[in-house]
Design a protein around this motif. Structure first.
Motif, PDB file in Angstrom:
ATOM      1  N   GLY A  11     -25.153  10.637 -11.042  1.00  0.00           N
ATOM      2  CA  GLY A  11     -26.122   9.575 -10.777  1.00  0.00           C
ATOM      3  C   GLY A  11     -26.475   8.906 -12.088  1.00  0.00           C
ATOM      4  O   GLY A  11     -25.887   9.187 -13.121  1.00  0.00           O
ATOM      5  N   GLY A  12     -27.451   8.026 -12.039  1.00  0.00           N
ATOM      6  CA  GLY A  12     -27.940   7.429 -13.289  1.00  0.00           C
ATOM      7  C   GLY A  12     -27.225   6.153 -13.651  1.00  0.00           C
ATOM      8  O   GLY A  12     -26.070   5.937 -13.277  1.00  0.00           O
TER       9      GLY A  12
ATOM     10  N   LYS B 175     -33.030  14.711 -22.290  1.00  0.00           N
ATOM     11  CA  LYS B 175     -33.068  15.123 -20.877  1.00  0.00           C
ATOM     12  C   LYS B 175     -32.129  16.289 -20.580  1.00  0.00           C
ATOM     13  O   LYS B 175     -32.449  17.170 -19.801  1.00  0.00           O
TER      14      LYS B 175
ATOM     15  N   LEU C 126     -25.262   5.507 -18.634  1.00  0.00           N
ATOM     16  CA  LEU C 126     -23.898   5.419 -19.161  1.00  0.00           C
ATOM     17  C   LEU C 126     -23.211   4.158 -18.658  1.00  0.00           C
ATOM     18  O   LEU C 126     -22.452   3.514 -19.386  1.00  0.00           O
ATOM     19  N   ILE C 127     -23.509   3.795 -17.391  1.00  0.00           N
ATOM     20  CA  ILE C 127     -22.904   2.579 -16.833  1.00  0.00           C
ATOM     21  C   ILE C 127     -23.373   1.366 -17.645  1.00  0.00           C
ATOM     22  O   ILE C 127     -22.588   0.500 -18.018  1.00  0.00           O
TER      23      ILE C 127
END
Ligand SMILES: Nc1ncnc2c1ncn2[C@@H]1O[C@H](COP(=O)(O)OP(=O)(O)O)[C@@H](O)[C@H]1O
Ligand SMILES: [Mg+2]
Length: 345
Positions: A297-298, A249, A301-302
């Motif tokens: 955002g997104g 991405k 990774l979290i």
């Protein structure tokens, strides 16, 4: 990556045997006070301090300085009382903090256990779904495609309309088949159960090599990855999977290096005898990177961090604009083994 909490932990940890107990410090300090008092009394007796003070203060009696020794005596007793009260208060506060810290530690461990359980349940459900899709839908789709092929063959010469419909049917069946294949692969990585983690990762990276020809991928795997818990195995796979999805991405033309190593963990003071392996996964690309100070955002990774921390590991990200992107996860090799569910028959 420099502010690795594990390092700072190691630096600040004090060896328990070197820490003096508060009781021994109190006794030692009291002994010092007594020694100094006796020494002061001996000096006073030797030098006739009171007599000298009396002679000196008699001259200034109008200022009431002769009352000074008594006043100072009361002041020192008052200060001793004050210090004692503060000492008691500090000890009480310390005990309260210790209890709260223990409580926080317990809650954190419980939180990790629950997060781990939730992830395991999710993976179990995914694996179940993948199997159902493969065994049930896959079989029926295959049967539909075979029947449609038979209709196509039978109708070829006699029924052009039915022949056309059968061709459409074959096309639709193979489209759905491909879609389901993709879903199954996402739900349960190919080869993970049969061939193990290294092969599954190689297969995953090969897939990205085909999909992203403008990027270059290198995968280095060192160590033995058998005997890991299912939770850890799938976590390591998902880390690489999400990392490579992010490359596609945000850094699709970059050089990507993936390392997965099993190595003895850095030993901490007091744990010299303990030999614990850890798995370290690092992925670095030389793409455009990101400004980590800015809100992002997104959930990828979290989710990676949550998975790693649920297994008692650490997760770090490093990047700067035009400086590539890197993540590193370290997880104890035995993570999740204790929570492994009983095999279902
Ligand atoms: N390899 C990478 N190169 C550059 N930026 C990245 C890379 N991986 C992640 N990022 C940055 O981190 C953000 C968060 O990533 P992630 O949590 O996976 O969410 P998402 O993929 O849904 O955007 C991304 O939006 C992107 O800005
Ligand atoms: Mg992502």
């Amino acid at each position: 990556m420099s502010n690795d909490p594990s390092n700072s932990d190691a630096t600040h940890r004090t060896h328990p045997t070197r820490r003096a107990s508060p009781h021994s410090t109190v006794a030692r300090d009291l002994a010092w006070v007594l020694v100094v008092t006796v020494a002061a009394a001996a000096c006073g007796a030797l030098l006739d301090v009171s007599e000298r003070a009396y002679r000196w203060t008699r001259g200034v009696e109008r200022f009431q300085l002769d009352e000074l020794p008594g006043t100072l005596c009361v002041l020192s007793v008052g200060l001793a009382w004050f210090a004692w009260r503060r000492y008691r208060e500090a000890r009480g506060e310390l005990n309260r903090r210790r209890v709260l810290e223990e409580q926080a530690e317990r809650l954190l461990a419980e939180n990790r256990r629950l997060a781990n359980q939730a992830l395991q349940a999710q993976e179990f459900e995914r694996r179940h779904l993948a199997r159902e899709l493969h065994d049930e839908l896959g079989q029926y789709l295959n049967a539909i495609a075979l029947d449609a092929a038979r209709i196509r063959d039978l109708s070829a010469a006699r029924e052009p309309e039915i022949h056309r419909v059968s061709l459409g049917l074959i096309q639709s069946a193979s489209h759905v088949y491909r879609q389901i294949g993709g879903m199954i692969r996402r739900l349960r990585p190919i080869g993970l159960d049969e061939f193990g983690l290294p092969s599954a990762l190689e297969h995953c990276v090969d897939g990205w090599r085909e999909r992203l020809p403008e990027a270059s991928f290198s995968l280095t795997i060192e160590g033995d990855f058998t005997g890991l818990s299912d939770a850890l195995t799938i976590t390591l796979y998902r880390l690489v999977q999400e990392g490579l999805t992010n490359v596609s991405k945000f850094a699709s033309g970059s050089r990507v290096e993936v390392f997965m190593v099993r190595a003895p963990r850095e030993r901490r003071p007091g744990q010299e005898d303990e030999v614990i392996d850890e798995i370290v996964v690092t992925m670095a690309d030389d793409g455009p990177g990101a400004d980590l100070a800015k809100p992002r955002g997104g959930l990828g990774l979290i989710g990676m961090r949550e998975r790693v921390e649920a297994l008692g590991g650490e997760f770090h990200v490093a990047s700067k604009p035009d400086g590539g992107f890197l993540f590193c996860a370290r997880v104890p090799a035995q993570a999740g083994l204790a929570d492994e569910p009983e095999p279902v028959n």
